[in-house]
Design a protein around this motif. Structure first.
Motif, PDB file in Angstrom:
ATOM      1  N   ALA A   1      34.644 -20.904 -27.645  1.00  0.00           N
ATOM      2  CA  ALA A   1      34.888 -22.341 -27.499  1.00  0.00           C
ATOM      3  C   ALA A   1      34.742 -23.056 -28.839  1.00  0.00           C
ATOM      4  O   ALA A   1      35.519 -23.968 -29.164  1.00  0.00           O
ATOM      5  N   TRP A   2      33.760 -22.650 -29.624  1.00  0.00           N
ATOM      6  CA  TRP A   2      33.577 -23.249 -30.953  1.00  0.00           C
ATOM      7  C   TRP A   2      34.766 -22.967 -31.863  1.00  0.00           C
ATOM      8  O   TRP A   2      35.246 -23.861 -32.574  1.00  0.00           O
TER       9      TRP A   2
ATOM     10  N   ASN B   1      40.279 -33.280 -32.273  1.00  0.00           N
ATOM     11  CA  ASN B   1      38.924 -33.637 -31.897  1.00  0.00           C
ATOM     12  C   ASN B   1      38.243 -34.596 -32.874  1.00  0.00           C
ATOM     13  O   ASN B   1      37.137 -35.052 -32.629  1.00  0.00           O
TER      14      ASN B   1
ATOM     15  N   CYS C   1      30.737 -19.250 -25.580  1.00  0.00           N
ATOM     16  CA  CYS C   1      30.499 -20.467 -26.359  1.00  0.00           C
ATOM     17  C   CYS C   1      30.966 -20.309 -27.805  1.00  0.00           C
ATOM     18  O   CYS C   1      31.334 -21.291 -28.446  1.00  0.00           O
TER      19      CYS C   1
ATOM     20  N   TRP D   1      29.470 -23.578 -29.083  1.00  0.00           N
ATOM     21  CA  TRP D   1      29.694 -24.924 -28.538  1.00  0.00           C
ATOM     22  C   TRP D   1      29.778 -24.834 -27.031  1.00  0.00           C
ATOM     23  O   TRP D   1      30.542 -24.028 -26.484  1.00  0.00           O
TER      24      TRP D   1
ATOM     25  N   ASN E   1      34.363 -29.598 -21.203  1.00  0.00           N
ATOM     26  CA  ASN E   1      35.544 -29.540 -20.339  1.00  0.00           C
ATOM     27  C   ASN E   1      35.562 -28.271 -19.484  1.00  0.00           C
ATOM     28  O   ASN E   1      36.475 -28.072 -18.685  1.00  0.00           O
TER      29      ASN E   1
ATOM     30  N   LEU F   1      37.536 -25.152 -30.854  1.00  0.00           N
ATOM     31  CA  LEU F   1      37.250 -26.537 -31.218  1.00  0.00           C
ATOM     32  C   LEU F   1      37.528 -26.801 -32.685  1.00  0.00           C
ATOM     33  O   LEU F   1      38.200 -27.778 -33.040  1.00  0.00           O
TER      34      LEU F   1
ATOM     35  N   ASN G   1      28.177 -30.234 -24.551  1.00  0.00           N
ATOM     36  CA  ASN G   1      28.785 -30.689 -25.805  1.00  0.00           C
ATOM     37  C   ASN G   1      27.888 -30.428 -27.024  1.00  0.00           C
ATOM     38  O   ASN G   1      27.965 -31.119 -28.020  1.00  0.00           O
TER      39      ASN G   1
ATOM     40  N   ASP H   1      31.211 -26.230 -24.142  1.00  0.00           N
ATOM     41  CA  ASP H   1      32.398 -27.045 -23.894  1.00  0.00           C
ATOM     42  C   ASP H   1      32.201 -27.976 -22.689  1.00  0.00           C
ATOM     43  O   ASP H   1      32.015 -27.505 -21.562  1.00  0.00           O
TER      44      ASP H   1
END
Length: 205
Positions: A144-145, A154, A141, A19, A23, A148, A35, A21
Motif C-alpha cells: 500500500a505504501w 495524493n 501495508c 501505510w 480505503n 501511495l 492512514n 490504507d
C-alpha cells in the motif's frame, strides 16, 4: 523501525515503509486502515533514543480498533537484544516475559481515556496473531505504501532513494531535505551503561 521518544512500557515506533490504507477494509477486522505507518512495540531491554533505526525480529501483531479504524500494533524484538534468540513467535513472549502482552493490551485499551475518549477494543477476541499473520499484514501495508508514493494524486512528496520504479526516485537527497535527527549519546570508554537506558521486566510470580 524508527524510534520515537519513550512514554511507554517498550520502545514504540513505526515500521517503514508501510501505510495502513484508509480505503481498505480488512476482511478480518472489518475496519479500514488508520492512514498511518504500522506501529511497532519493540520489547528488548535497551531503551532507544528519538530517531533511532533498529533491525527487529517480528513476533506477532495486535489488532487495535481505534474508533472505526484498524490500528495494527506489531510486536517485535531488537535482533541485537541478549534474548533475541529465544524469541521466534508470539507464544515466546509469555514464556520469557509472562504478563507483558497483558500489560501491553491494557495500555492500549486505556491510553486515550484521560482525554475523555472511550476504552479501545481489539479484534480476534483480544488475542495477538502470530508471526506468519503479522508478516502478511506488513507485506500488505508495504504494498500500500509503494502504491501511495507512486501516485501523484495524493499531494504527498514522493522523493525517495529506494524505489527505482518511482518517478520520484533520486540517487541522493538534497541536504535541505534531510531530517535533522538526534544522534545517540555515546558513553565514555569503560563506563557502565546507565540503568536509565534499560527496560526491566519484572515477573510477579
Amino acid at each position: 523501525m524508527h524510534q520515537i521518544p519513550r512514554r511507554y512500557i517498550w520502545n514504540y515506533g513505526a515500521l517503514p515503509p508501510t501505510w495502513e490504507d484508509p480505503n481498505f477494509i480488512h476482511p478480518d477486522t472489518k475496519a479500514k486502515g488508520d492512514n498511518d505507518p504500522l506501529g511497532i512495540c519493540e520489547i528488548g531491554e535497551r531503551v532507544g533514543y528519538p530517531g533511532e533505526i533498529r533491525q527487529v525480529k517480528v513476533l506477532g501483531i495486535l489488532a487495535l480498533l481505534d474508533g472505526e479504524d484498524t490500528d495494527w500494533k506489531t510486536i517485535a524484538i531488537d535482533i541485537k537484544d541478549p534474548l533475541a534468540s529465544e524469541f521466534n513467535d508470539i507464544e515466546d513472549i509469555e514464556v520469557h516475559m509472562p504478563g507483558l502482552f497483558r500489560a501491553t493490551k491494557e495500555w492500549f485499551r486505556i491510553y486515550k481515556m484521560p482525554d475523555g475518549k472511550p476504552a479501545n477494543k481489539f479484534s480476534f477476541d483480544e488475542g495477538c496473531k502470530n508471526k506468519a499473520y503479522a508478516t502478511q499484514v506488513i507485506e500488505k501495508c508495504s504494498d500500500a505504501w509503494r502504491q501511495l508514493i507512486s501516485t501523484h494524486e495524493n499531494g504527498i512528496a514522493d522523493t525517495n532513494t529506494t524505489m527505482g520504479e518511482s518517478s520520484g526516485h533520486v540517487t541522493h537527497i538534497a541536504q535541505d531535505l534531510i531530517l535533522d535527527l538526534p544522534t545517540q549519546q555515546q558513553s565514555s570508554p569503560g563506563s557502565n551503561e546507565s540503568s536509565m537506558d534499560k527496560w526491566y521486566f519484572i515477573n510477579e510470580a
